[in-house]
Design an enzyme around this catalytic site. Structure first.
Site, PDB file in Angstrom:
ATOM      1  N   ASN A   1       0.838  -1.195   0.000  1.00  0.00           N
ATOM      2  CA  ASN A   1       0.000   0.000   0.000  1.00  0.00           C
ATOM      3  C   ASN A   1       0.875   1.247   0.000  1.00  0.00           C
ATOM      4  O   ASN A   1       1.617   1.494   0.960  1.00  0.00           O
ATOM      5  CB  ASN A   1      -0.901   0.019   1.237  1.00  0.00           C
ATOM      6  CG  ASN A   1      -1.660   1.339   1.378  1.00  0.00           C
ATOM      7  OD1 ASN A   1      -2.640   1.582   0.689  1.00  0.00           O
ATOM      8  ND2 ASN A   1      -1.189   2.214   2.265  1.00  0.00           N
ATOM      9  N   GLU A   2       0.841   2.007  -1.081  1.00  0.00           N
ATOM     10  CA  GLU A   2       1.392   3.361  -1.186  1.00  0.00           C
ATOM     11  C   GLU A   2       2.903   3.461  -0.982  1.00  0.00           C
ATOM     12  O   GLU A   2       3.405   4.540  -0.675  1.00  0.00           O
ATOM     13  CB  GLU A   2       0.668   4.311  -0.223  1.00  0.00           C
ATOM     14  CG  GLU A   2      -0.800   4.493  -0.568  1.00  0.00           C
ATOM     15  CD  GLU A   2      -1.530   5.468   0.340  1.00  0.00           C
ATOM     16  OE1 GLU A   2      -0.969   5.877   1.374  1.00  0.00           O
ATOM     17  OE2 GLU A   2      -2.678   5.825   0.012  1.00  0.00           O
ATOM     18  N   VAL A   3       3.633   2.379  -1.161  1.00  0.00           N
ATOM     19  CA  VAL A   3       5.082   2.462  -1.010  1.00  0.00           C
ATOM     20  C   VAL A   3       5.718   3.098  -2.237  1.00  0.00           C
ATOM     21  O   VAL A   3       6.581   3.977  -2.122  1.00  0.00           O
ATOM     22  CB  VAL A   3       5.687   1.076  -0.725  1.00  0.00           C
ATOM     23  CG1 VAL A   3       7.201   1.176  -0.587  1.00  0.00           C
ATOM     24  CG2 VAL A   3       5.077   0.485   0.546  1.00  0.00           C
TER      25      VAL A   3
ATOM     26  N   SER B   1      -0.140  -0.356  -4.810  1.00  0.00           N
ATOM     27  CA  SER B   1      -1.363   0.427  -4.989  1.00  0.00           C
ATOM     28  C   SER B   1      -1.195   1.750  -4.248  1.00  0.00           C
ATOM     29  O   SER B   1      -0.875   1.765  -3.058  1.00  0.00           O
ATOM     30  CB  SER B   1      -2.565  -0.338  -4.422  1.00  0.00           C
ATOM     31  OG  SER B   1      -3.763   0.406  -4.525  1.00  0.00           O
TER      32      SER B   1
END
Length: 843
Positions: A435-437, A489
């Site tokens: 998530n969002e890395v 994502s």
């Protein structure tokens, strides 16, 4: 390894639970010492054990969080005495199995160190033959505080990472998030048992199939079998529902882990479909393996479906959507987080209640967010049952990660454990690396803030690639072939134009960027996998954590209580640093801000629901440009003001009711585009249908300016304009447009359109009235509005359940018939029920 036909009659291994008789004691690390061992629950966690023994107050009440940090900073030891059964001791192989240890743990059996664990998400298994004896045995598990270890590992790295929690493979949210408290737990959080066996043990069974169009459907049943010697193993495969044999064979196995593939077939296969598109057919196979009088068996449930992630270039960018069994599916759902900070108390009833609420709101997808946990089997079973597709993140979120050999090996084993466990569930349609890395690395300024040199940046990014484009996709390809893998994502940050033309996007211009709700109409991604806005929890929930002064006196000359908020406690249950400020700022744009706290709570929920409703409806009518909408967030892990639609107790906030209407399979929405008022219809069903559309322009008191009634034919899986008329250019404070879609006299969907913000509307007293009577399935509530009623809110305090609809608008003269899901009769409901609208909040 191929197999040939055979048959056998084997015996079975033995399993002995070790979940009774545990104690826990503090070993040091804090001045808040607990004297001596106390009883402990397994599965469990240290916080729940201390709470259960009356040694701490409720961690979720008031500001207790701040006083309880010493628990996560201390070392703890769980101990138990047990006597192995005679059948266990007689076996050739005896293994001690922990399905979950949280997190840094040293395991001692009879004072011998037998295991060192460092990953909350892995299953830990170790042989204990030779150490285990008849009579009493002592098992002890010592847990070390992750914070100290994180600091040590961070100090050993030549550059900093964005957050030290990166070093520990533990649920990231337990270190605190902007919707959850910091409770660094430890304990034996999943089952523990002895597993004893002779000769062989089945470790994994996976069912693979190719084309879904063949009949009989060819199956390949892959099994990982551990053998204690070189031997010939007889295999039989059964349909577990009928008991009939599907296939049998023999396989030559070497000592150690072997993989065999058993070909089989399925006559007249029935497909598994997402909700609303078909049935959720599940099959069950039982594999029996035997050799030399020893045996094991495993049961696997699976569904037949073909899921593809369609990413094809087009004239604007690239599509991003899921095709299931050849049909394009618009994903309607939410982001899911763990249901509690203390995971072992989330029981079967809570899982069933949550998934019932998900299905009841017409969802077909949940994204299991990467800052929580890989969920237990029950969660995925319920998703299979309800037709809820699962977007499954790996547990990495908002951070960069180390790349040393030990860490990478740990990640690889974690991935194998969880992918192999979850892969047979037809509901799991995609694995996502994190998530969002990727977005964080490229858009959040880490490199500048943390002073990375070019060499540092190269090393950190290469470590990222090793995990998210190397290890994880390789594991998915090996253990869940055919299921899509997505590295991160979102693909592109929401501040870039590219984010809206390809891939998935997390749009946070509303809220983080303080952009108006109207921007949802313009910032439309191909698949919107995260966006959201906060709303306060129900008043009953706020009272549960002490957020209001319950000693407040009744309102002089009025009805009810004048509840006084307790700001310090409310802010301790609001984890976003600007959350309270942003809610008020947006409220001032849209509504008259109430002075009474009880009204403020209600309007905050309406604000959240109506604001996000602009996104729900916009995404749906933008099909096929947009093919997915997953809002942030479905649920809470504790009682809090957050982005959720279901609060910690499972209570439906206004948002969840609005989601239910916005996600109806057949839905209409009135929109203003330039000088045109248009009604757009969406039909998710694969079949077309005919319906009646009623439309009217009317004043708030019911006087009509225009009325239209027509038959419309809705296209299969289509979006279309079904009505339009020129729109007035002037702002109107007492006029609305309302349309209803009817089939066989039943309302499928409605839409209300106003021509001015709510704070500028000249809202009349709706003179709401209601009647409650017993129905065949429980109480029936009939609500009537003499004039327009905005956001009618039905509330029953002290009763579990939810209404069939709530937080809705009613036109003048309209009647609504509602039901309540709780187990209660009409007289009790009548005593508890209150009803209000926005008009009642106006001074």
């Amino acid at each position: 390894m191929a197999v040939t036909l055979a048959a056998c009659q084997p015996s079975h291994p033995e399993k002995q639970s070790l979940e009774d008789g545990w104690t826990v004691e503090q070993l040091g690390g804090s001045e808040a010492a607990i004297a001596g061992p106390v009883t402990a629950s397994v599965p469990g966690s240290i916080h729940l054990d201390l709470l259960g023994n009356g040694l701490i107050d409720d961690p979720f009440f008031g500001t207790n969080e701040y006083d309880l940090q010493w628990i996560g900073e201390s070392s703890w030891a769980n101990s138990a005495m047990f006597i192995p059964g005679p059948g266990i001791l007689a076996k050739e192989n005896i293994e001690l199995v922990f399905e979950g240890l949280d997190t840094y743990a040293r395991v001692y059996l009879n004072d011998s160190l037998i295991l060192e664990a460092d990953n909350m998400f892995r299953t830990w298994r170790t042989g204990v033959q030779g150490l285990l004896h008849s009579g009493e045995n002592r098992l002890m598990v010592v847990f070390s505080p992750p914070g100290d270890i994180n600091k040590q590992k961070a100090a050993a790295l030549p550059y900093p990472l964005p957050d030290d929690r990166a070093f520990t493979r533990k649920a990231p949210y337990q270190f605190g998030w902007d919707w959850g408290p910091e409770y660094v737990t430890c304990g034996i959080w999943k089952p523990v048992y002895l597993h004893a066996w002779d000769g062989l043990r089945i470790e994994r069974v996976h069912v693979e199939y190719a084309s879904i169009d063949e009949d009989p459907l060819p199956l390949l049943v892959h099994a990982d079998i551990r053998s204690s010697r070189d031997q010939t193993v007889r295999l039989r495969l059964f349909d577990d529902s009928s008991g009939s044999k599907v296939a049998s064979g023999k396989a030559e196995m070497k000592k150690g882990l072997n993989t065999v593939t058993i070909p089989a077939g399925l006559e007249d296969p029935e497909l598994w479909w997402p909700a609303e598109l078909g049935q959720q057919k599940m099959y069950t196979l039982r594999l029996r393996a035997a050799a030399g009088g020893n045996s094991d068996e495993a049961v696997v449930r699976y569904g037949i479906r073909e899921v593809k992630l369609i990413r094809e270039p087009d004239e604007y960018g690239e599509s991003f959507f899921f095709s299931v069994n050849g049909l394009p599916v618009f994903a309607k759902g939410a982001n899911y987080i763990p249901q509690d900070n203390f995971l072992s108390r989330v029981d079967t009833a809570r899982y069933e209640r949550l998934l019932h609420s998900v299905a009841g709101a017409n969802m077909n997808m949940l994204r299991v967010w990467g800052g929580g946990i890989y969920e237990n089997d029950l969660f995925y079973d319920l998703c299979d049952e309800h037709g809820i597709m699962v977007w499954q993140d790996f547990m990495f979120a908002c951070n960069m990660y180390p790349g040393d050999e030990d860490f990478l090996y740990n990640v690889q084993r974690e991935a194998v454990d969880n992918v192999s466990r979850i892969a047979n569930h037809p509901s799991v349609v995609i694995w996502c690396g994190n998530n969002e890395v990727d977005e964080g690395w490229h858009n959040w300024g880490w490199q500048k803030q943390l002073g990375y040199s070019p060499e540092d940046s190269t090393k950190i990014w290469n470590d990222y690639l090793e995990i998210f484009e190397g290890i994880l996709p390789e594991v998915v390809n090996l253990y869940d072939p055919g299921t899509a893998y997505h590295p991160s994502s979102p693909m592109t940050g929401w501040g870039r134009d590219k984010a809206y033309t390809q891939g998935d996007v997390h749009y946070w211009g509303v809220w983080w960027g303080e952009e108006p709700f109207d921007m949802y109409r313009y910032k439309i991604g191909r698949f919107v996998s995260e966006y959201g806005f906060q709303g306060m929890p129900p008043l009953e929930t706020i009272e549960s954590f002490g957020g209001v002064d319950t000693r407040a006196k009744p309102v002089p000359g009025g009805v009810g209580r004048s509840l006084v908020p307790r700001p310090e406690i409310l802010e301790s249950h609001q984890k976003h640093p600007r959350g309270t400020e942003l809610i008020r700022k947006y409220m001032e744009r849209e509504f008259n801000v109430p002075e009474k706290f009880v009204d403020y709570v209600y309007i905050s929920q309406v604000l959240q629901a109506e604001g996000m409703g602009q996104a729900f409806y916009t995404h749906r009518i933008a099909r096929p440009w947009c093919m997915g909408t997953l809002y942030w967030q479905l649920n809470d892990c504790w009682p809090v003001t957050s982005w959720s639609g279901l609060d910690y107790y499972g209570r439906w906030k206004a948002l969840h009711y609005h989601v239910k209407r916005a996600y109806e399979p057949v839905m209409i929405r009135a929109v203003l585009v330039d000088s045109l008022l248009a009604v757009i219809a969406v039909n998710d069903h694969p079949e077309g249908m005919k319906a009646i559309l009623e439309s009217s322009m009317q004043y708030f008191d019911g006087r009509r300016i225009m009325h239209d009634e027509r038959e419309v034919e809705l296209l299969p899986q289509g979006t279309q304009q079904v009505f339009s008329l020129p729109a007035a250019k002037d702002t109107c404070q007492d006029l609305l447009f309302v349309a209803r879609l009817l089939m066989d006299g039943e309302e499928l969907s409605n839409t209300f359109l106003y021509f001015s913000p709510t704070k500028n509307l000249d809202l009349p007293d709706p003179e709401l009235s209601w009647d409650i009577r017993e129905g065949t399935g429980g109480p029936v509530i009939i609500v009537e509005a003499r004039r327009l009623a905005r956001q009618v809110f039905l509330e029953v305090k002290g009763l579990e359940g939810h209404f069939s609809d709530n937080f809705f608008d009613m036109a003048a003269g309209e009647k609504r018939t509602l039901t309540f899901s709780g187990n209660v009769n009409a007289s009790v409901l009548a005593e508890k029920l209150t009803i209000k609208s926005i008009y009642d909040t106006l001074e």
